[in-house]
Design a protein around this motif. Structure first.
Motif, PDB file in Angstrom:
ATOM      1  N   SER A  37      15.981  -4.035   3.666  1.00 37.54           N
ATOM      2  CA  SER A  37      14.381  -4.086   3.883  1.00 37.54           C
ATOM      3  C   SER A  37      13.780  -3.199   4.922  1.00 37.54           C
ATOM      4  O   SER A  37      12.640  -2.499   4.609  1.00 37.54           O
ATOM      5  N   GLN A  41      11.194  -0.098   3.777  1.00 35.61           N
ATOM      6  CA  GLN A  41       9.721  -0.046   4.269  1.00 35.61           C
ATOM      7  C   GLN A  41       9.543   1.285   5.063  1.00 35.61           C
ATOM      8  O   GLN A  41       8.395   1.799   5.004  1.00 35.61           O
ATOM      9  N   GLN A  66      11.825  -9.297   1.553  1.00 42.07           N
ATOM     10  CA  GLN A  66      11.853  -8.455   0.665  1.00 42.07           C
ATOM     11  C   GLN A  66      10.571  -8.133   0.410  1.00 42.07           C
ATOM     12  O   GLN A  66       9.475  -9.305  -0.235  1.00 42.07           O
ATOM     13  N   SER A  67       9.965  -7.058   0.331  1.00 39.85           N
ATOM     14  CA  SER A  67       8.380  -6.684   0.051  1.00 39.85           C
ATOM     15  C   SER A  67       8.028  -6.757  -1.415  1.00 39.85           C
ATOM     16  O   SER A  67       7.059  -6.675  -1.994  1.00 39.85           O
ATOM     17  N   GLU A  68       9.251  -6.710  -2.408  1.00 45.74           N
ATOM     18  CA  GLU A  68       9.101  -6.961  -4.045  1.00 45.74           C
ATOM     19  C   GLU A  68      10.248  -7.486  -4.340  1.00 45.74           C
ATOM     20  O   GLU A  68      11.658  -7.533  -3.551  1.00 45.74           O
ATOM     21  N   ARG A 161       6.320  -6.349   9.661  1.00 43.20           N
ATOM     22  CA  ARG A 161       7.359  -6.681   8.655  1.00 43.20           C
ATOM     23  C   ARG A 161       8.743  -6.003   8.946  1.00 43.20           C
ATOM     24  O   ARG A 161       9.754  -6.738   8.419  1.00 43.20           O
TER      25      ARG A 161
END
Length: 333
Positions: A37, A41, A66-68, A161
């Motif tokens: 992650s 990013q 996880q951003s997606e 994040r």
């Protein structure tokens, strides 16, 4: 030791790559999930097209990193799609927290078939040297340490994040700072990440105060079967595949279960054996330092560190138990 020359070579490789696949080992843990992650990013912040691929499901308690939604091989992408190039094309693969073919089912075939350049960021002593460029330091407590220190070298922005993800990577692989690898380097890096926005109390709640009833019952079943050997210095734990059906738990729910027996003062080393659907036995090994468990893991094509390693053993469970006891007898008996 990772030199500035190594970091510069990695930076140049990333700079000239536009479509990058980031992945890690099968059965991803906190270090793997956090490092993937954080790196994803960071590279998206540099304008790169990034896809992350996990070779097996990630535990639910790491989903917040996880951003997606994570892409899982065999579920969201088939093996045939990956191997044939029908999923997506890439000009670089970044592998974090892994450098061993045995930990990369299917993906190792993909790398061999395509010849795509690979950047490895890893802290394990066992390695197959899969990278064109490798940032490898077995003295680092976590791959997250190496990712963070590389991002500092690159002078790329580290947002909140990202800091949270890398804190998870480092904190989990140091046993929330309980293991011997929790040295000054770990504390300094984590202090920086806290200053960048990571909240240890919030992260701890997300990771360790969110057991499902099914997971808790599975742990209870494992502890009910606990065996102590060699004057209580060795703990043997096992989970059968039927236990998952009876409790409703998943294979991912076993993460960190092996550490429970180390609450016993006399235990110096331990094994957790988990029976898989295909009949193999996943063997996790831990030591308090007197025993090098990576030596045992390497006998079966596995690997890891002196104090934490793993491999797959042939079944059935009784056979795997006998093998483990045979190997530990001269080391701790």
């Amino acid at each position: 030791m990772i030199t500035d020359e190594h970091k510069q070579a990695a930076l140049e490789l990333l700079d000239k790559s536009q479509r990058i696949l980031i992945t890690t080992h099968i059965k991803p843990d906190g270090d793997a999930c956090g490092s993937v992650s954080g790196m994803a990013q960071a590279l998206r912040g540099q304008g790169k097209h990034i896809r992350t691929l996990f070779l097996s499901r990630i535990p639910n308690w790491y989903a917040f990193l996880q951003s997606e939604p994570p892409v899982i091989l065999g579920e969201d992408v088939t093996e045939e799609q990956l191997l044939s190039g029908r999923w997506e094309s890439f000009d670089l693969v970044v592998m974090v927290d892994v450098n061993s073919v045995s930990q990369l089912p299917v993906l190792s075939d993909y790398l061999e078939k395509t010849g795509i350049p690979v950047l490895v960021i890893d802290h394990h002593a066992t390695a197959d040297h899969l990278g064109m460029v490798e940032l490898v330091d077995s003295s680092a407590a976590a791959a997250g340490v190496l990712v963070y220190e590389f991002l500092k070298y690159a002078q790329w922005p580290i947002k909140e994040r990202m800091a949270e993800a890398l804190f998870v990577a480092i904190a989990t692989d140091s046993g929330w700072f309980q293991f011997d690898n929790a040295n000054g380097r770990v504390y300094r890096d984590c202090a920086d990440l806290i200053d960048l926005g990571a909240s240890p109390s919030q992260i701890y709640d997300k990771l360790f105060k969110n057991y499902s009833v099914a997971r808790f019952k599975l742990m209870q079943t494992m502890l009910d079967r606990l065996e102590l050997h060699f004057d209580d210095r060795f703990a043997l734990q096992c989970i059968h595949k039927d236990d998952f059906v009876e409790t409703g738990a998943n294979y991912e729910d076993t993460e960190n279960f092996i550490n429970e027996c180390h609450r016993i003062a006399s235990v110096k080393a331990s094994t957790l054996l988990v029976e898989l659907e295909d009949g193999r036995i996943r063997c996790s090994l831990r030591s308090r330092g007197d025993v090098d468990v990576s030596q045992i893991a390497c006998l079966y094509g596995g690997g890891g560190h002196k104090m934490a390693a793993g491999a797959f053993l042939p079944g059935p469970m009784d056979h795997a138990k006998a093998l483990v006891l045979e190997h530990f007898q001269p080391l701790i008996g």
